[in-house]
Enzyme design. Structure first.
Site, PDB file in Angstrom:
ATOM      1  N   CYS A 111       8.809  -7.208   9.084  1.00 10.06           N
ATOM      2  CA  CYS A 111       8.296  -6.539  10.294  1.00 10.06           C
ATOM      3  C   CYS A 111       8.444  -7.392  11.552  1.00 10.06           C
ATOM      4  O   CYS A 111       8.298  -6.891  12.666  1.00 10.06           O
ATOM      5  CB  CYS A 111       6.832  -6.161  10.093  1.00 10.06           C
ATOM      6  SG  CYS A 111       6.583  -5.219   8.593  1.00 10.06           S
ATOM      7  N   HIS A 247       3.966  -4.576  17.019  1.00  8.70           N
ATOM      8  CA  HIS A 247       4.468  -3.920  15.815  1.00  8.70           C
ATOM      9  C   HIS A 247       3.521  -2.770  15.471  1.00  8.70           C
ATOM     10  O   HIS A 247       2.296  -2.936  15.469  1.00  8.70           O
ATOM     11  CB  HIS A 247       4.534  -4.940  14.677  1.00  8.70           C
ATOM     12  CG  HIS A 247       4.781  -4.328  13.347  1.00  8.70           C
ATOM     13  ND1 HIS A 247       5.760  -3.390  13.137  1.00  8.70           N
ATOM     14  CD2 HIS A 247       4.162  -4.508  12.144  1.00  8.70           C
ATOM     15  CE1 HIS A 247       5.736  -3.020  11.863  1.00  8.70           C
ATOM     16  NE2 HIS A 247       4.774  -3.683  11.245  1.00  8.70           N
ATOM     17  N   ASN A 277       5.110   3.217  10.417  1.00 13.75           N
ATOM     18  CA  ASN A 277       5.495   1.798  10.472  1.00 13.75           C
ATOM     19  C   ASN A 277       6.973   1.683  10.069  1.00 13.75           C
ATOM     20  O   ASN A 277       7.330   2.045   8.955  1.00 13.75           O
ATOM     21  CB  ASN A 277       4.585   1.033   9.496  1.00 13.75           C
ATOM     22  CG  ASN A 277       4.920  -0.443   9.407  1.00 13.75           C
ATOM     23  OD1 ASN A 277       5.974  -0.889   9.845  1.00 13.75           O
ATOM     24  ND2 ASN A 277       4.011  -1.207   8.809  1.00 13.75           N
TER      25      ASN A 277
HETATM   26  O1  UT7 Z   1       3.828  -4.150   8.626  1.00  9.59           O
HETATM   27  C1  UT7 Z   1       2.627  -4.540   8.035  1.00  9.59           C
HETATM   28  C2  UT7 Z   1       2.351  -3.491   7.044  1.00  9.59           C
HETATM   29  N1  UT7 Z   1       1.069  -3.389   6.484  1.00  9.59           N
HETATM   30  C3  UT7 Z   1      -0.062  -3.039   7.107  1.00  9.59           C
HETATM   31  O2  UT7 Z   1      -0.189  -2.923   8.293  1.00  9.59           O
HETATM   32  C4  UT7 Z   1      -1.224  -2.748   6.225  1.00  9.59           C
HETATM   33  C5  UT7 Z   1      -2.528  -3.157   6.787  1.00  9.59           C
HETATM   34  N2  UT7 Z   1      -3.579  -2.517   6.019  1.00  9.59           N
HETATM   35  C6  UT7 Z   1      -3.999  -1.267   6.289  1.00  9.59           C
HETATM   36  O3  UT7 Z   1      -3.554  -0.655   7.231  1.00  9.59           O
HETATM   37  C7  UT7 Z   1      -5.043  -0.669   5.394  1.00  9.59           C
HETATM   38  O4  UT7 Z   1      -5.477  -1.628   4.462  1.00  9.59           O
HETATM   39  C8  UT7 Z   1      -4.544   0.595   4.654  1.00  9.59           C
HETATM   40  C9  UT7 Z   1      -4.345   1.732   5.662  1.00  9.59           C
HETATM   41  C10 UT7 Z   1      -3.251   0.325   3.942  1.00  9.59           C
HETATM   42  C11 UT7 Z   1      -5.589   1.059   3.644  1.00  9.59           C
HETATM   43  O5  UT7 Z   1      -6.827   1.278   4.262  1.00  9.59           O
HETATM   44  P1  UT7 Z   1      -8.151   0.722   3.574  1.00  9.59           P
HETATM   45  O6  UT7 Z   1      -9.269   1.120   4.448  1.00  9.59           O
HETATM   46  O7  UT7 Z   1      -7.944  -0.749   3.340  1.00  9.59           O
HETATM   47  O8  UT7 Z   1      -8.221   1.575   2.238  1.00  9.59           O
HETATM   48  P2  UT7 Z   1      -8.314   1.077   0.732  1.00  9.59           P
HETATM   49  O9  UT7 Z   1      -7.025   0.493   0.292  1.00  9.59           O
HETATM   50  O10 UT7 Z   1      -9.558   0.257   0.570  1.00  9.59           O
HETATM   51  O11 UT7 Z   1      -8.523   2.439  -0.041  1.00  9.59           O
HETATM   52  C12 UT7 Z   1      -9.712   3.229   0.160  1.00  9.59           C
HETATM   53  C13 UT7 Z   1      -9.611   4.464  -0.716  1.00  9.59           C
HETATM   54  C14 UT7 Z   1      -9.283   4.164  -2.176  1.00  9.59           C
HETATM   55  O12 UT7 Z   1     -10.028   5.070  -2.972  1.00  9.59           O
HETATM   56  P3  UT7 Z   1     -11.392   4.591  -3.660  1.00  9.59           P
HETATM   57  O13 UT7 Z   1     -11.011   3.443  -4.564  1.00  9.59           O
HETATM   58  O14 UT7 Z   1     -12.307   4.186  -2.554  1.00  9.59           O
HETATM   59  O15 UT7 Z   1     -11.840   5.831  -4.388  1.00  9.59           O
HETATM   60  C15 UT7 Z   1      -7.822   4.511  -2.293  1.00  9.59           C
HETATM   61  O16 UT7 Z   1      -7.448   4.912  -3.598  1.00  9.59           O
HETATM   62  O17 UT7 Z   1      -8.569   5.327  -0.234  1.00  9.59           O
HETATM   63  C16 UT7 Z   1      -7.728   5.688  -1.355  1.00  9.59           C
HETATM   64  N3  UT7 Z   1      -6.376   5.919  -0.830  1.00  9.59           N
HETATM   65  C17 UT7 Z   1      -5.959   7.101  -0.363  1.00  9.59           C
HETATM   66  N4  UT7 Z   1      -6.574   8.300  -0.264  1.00  9.59           N
HETATM   67  C18 UT7 Z   1      -5.871   9.319   0.270  1.00  9.59           C
HETATM   68  C19 UT7 Z   1      -5.363   5.009  -0.710  1.00  9.59           C
HETATM   69  N5  UT7 Z   1      -4.299   5.616  -0.163  1.00  9.59           N
HETATM   70  C20 UT7 Z   1      -4.634   6.906   0.063  1.00  9.59           C
HETATM   71  C21 UT7 Z   1      -3.957   8.002   0.614  1.00  9.59           C
HETATM   72  N6  UT7 Z   1      -4.609   9.181   0.704  1.00  9.59           N
HETATM   73  N7  UT7 Z   1      -2.690   7.918   1.084  1.00  9.59           N
END
Ligand code: UT7
Length: 320
Positions: A111, A247, A277
């Site tokens: 990135c 980014h 992204n």
């Molecule tokens: O270029 C750099 C690239 N990377 C990034 O910028 C990533 C930076 N990180 C983030 O943006 C965030 O961590 C994410 C958007 C990727 C995830 O958000 P989060 O608030 O950290 O969510 P999480 O991973 O803690 O997941 C929360 C819940 C989980 O369910 P449970 O365990 O609470 O029941 C996941 O299974 O959301 C669920 N989940 C989804 N639900 C619906 C994960 N992906 C999805 C989805 N749709 N696409």
């Protein structure tokens, strides 16, 4: 003498895929994706390739700069998703646009790819190894995503951005780039495995893995620090900066960086809502959109910052 961006261009694939479209093929929703990331839709390739998108963005940047392909003597492409291991995407672009006098190569900084490519072009220009450079960030991330992993695939898109860079009295004035390989596995995509007469390893295709929360923590701490260093190096202060072109990973990262810098979020233009992204392509696509909307005036101080896989980060301060 420094290096100045004199033209920009970008290309997004024809096909728009909305969050609602994704919710029809996986267990997700527009509400989850847009509230956690700010992303509403992204473009995915059908006919386009990494090289075709890069070449189109390059042509648009050349036209915007009023420079012919013949004048380009350096092409650096930041990408992790080239069509071939060899030839490089940069060599494919060279052939497609007819830049026959150029030295062309790719660079892998995920990135931060465009920022690393820009800093490398700057070094070439300052060392008098080149006069007019084409710097490109391009990705076809859809081919390295696991479309069964909703936690990663909904975040990413495909596209290309490019800039023409030339030596000038004003331009780049601060640069902070860095890497932290020890944390590399928080955002990783394996390459081919060993398959020689001595070692036969698992041939299962492996896709992108991301520990989203670790990447999030890295971004919201490293990016403000990097911006402070680059702005200080430029002899400026944060309020002097008109726009922060970051980014486009996640709106919450951008809001957090704005807060930590004590800057209004209005100074952070956004393209992630319609692009998702796009790794190395996101900063130059955003810059091109700002340029074409007439947001940039001669003399404006702009910060560009990329961060992600490697882990890597790169920030530049420039006068438009
Ligand atoms: O270029 C750099 C690239 N990377 C990034 O910028 C990533 C930076 N990180 C983030 O943006 C965030 O961590 C994410 C958007 C990727 C995830 O958000 P989060 O608030 O950290 O969510 P999480 O991973 O803690 O997941 C929360 C819940 C989980 O369910 P449970 O365990 O609470 O029941 C996941 O299974 O959301 C669920 N989940 C989804 N639900 C619906 C994960 N992906 C999805 C989805 N749709 N696409």
């Amino acid at each position: 003498m420094t290096s100045r961006i004199i033209g920009t261009g970008s290309y997004l694939p024809e096909t728009v895929v909305t969050n609602d479209d994704l919710s029809k093929i996986m267990d997700t929703s527009d509400e989850w994706i847009s509230s956690r990331t700010g992303i509403r839709e992204r473009r995915l390739v059908k006919e386009e390739t990494t090289a075709s998108m890069a070449a189109e963005a390059a042509k648009r940047a050349l036209e915007n700069a009023g420079v012919s392909a013949d004048e380009i003597d350096l092409i650096i492409v930041g990408t992790i998703t080239g069509d071939y291991v060899t030839p490089s995407t940069a060599c494919e672009v060279q052939a497609a646009i007819g830049a026959e006098h150029a030295v062309a190569f790719d660079l892998n900084a995920a990135c931060s790819g465009f920022m690393f490519a820009l800093s490398s072009a700057h070094a070439y220009l300052q060392a008098n190894l080149a006069k007019t450079a084409l710097v490109i960030g391009v990705e076809t991330l859809s081919k390295i995503m696991d479309w069964n992993d909703r936690s990663t695939c909904v975040l990413f898109g495909d596209g290309a951005g490019a800039a023409v860079v030339k030596r000038d009295e004003v331009g780049l004035s601060g640069l902070d780039i860095g890497s932290d390989g020890a944390k590399g596995m928080v955002l990783a995509c394996p390459n081919r495995t060993n398959n020689n007469p001595l070692v036969q390893t698992d041939k299962t295709l492996r896709y992108t893995y991301m520990d989203g929360q670790e990447v999030y923590k890295f971004a919201v701490t490293t990016v403000p620090e990097s911006i402070h260093r680059a702005v200080e190096q430029a002899g400026l202060e944060i309020p002097d900066i008109k726009y922060f072109a970051l980014h486009q990973a996640n709106i919450r990262i951008i809001q957090s960086v704005a807060k930590r810098l004590r800057v209004s979020v209005d100074k952070f233009p956004i393209s992630l809502d319609h692009c998702g992204n796009i790794s190395a392509a996101s900063v130059p696509i955003l810059l091109d959109e700002m340029n074409r909307k007439g947001m940039l005036e001669r003399g404006d101080k702009i910060v560009m910052s990329g961060f992600g896989g490697g882990l890597t980060w790169g920030t530049a301060v420039l006068t438009w």
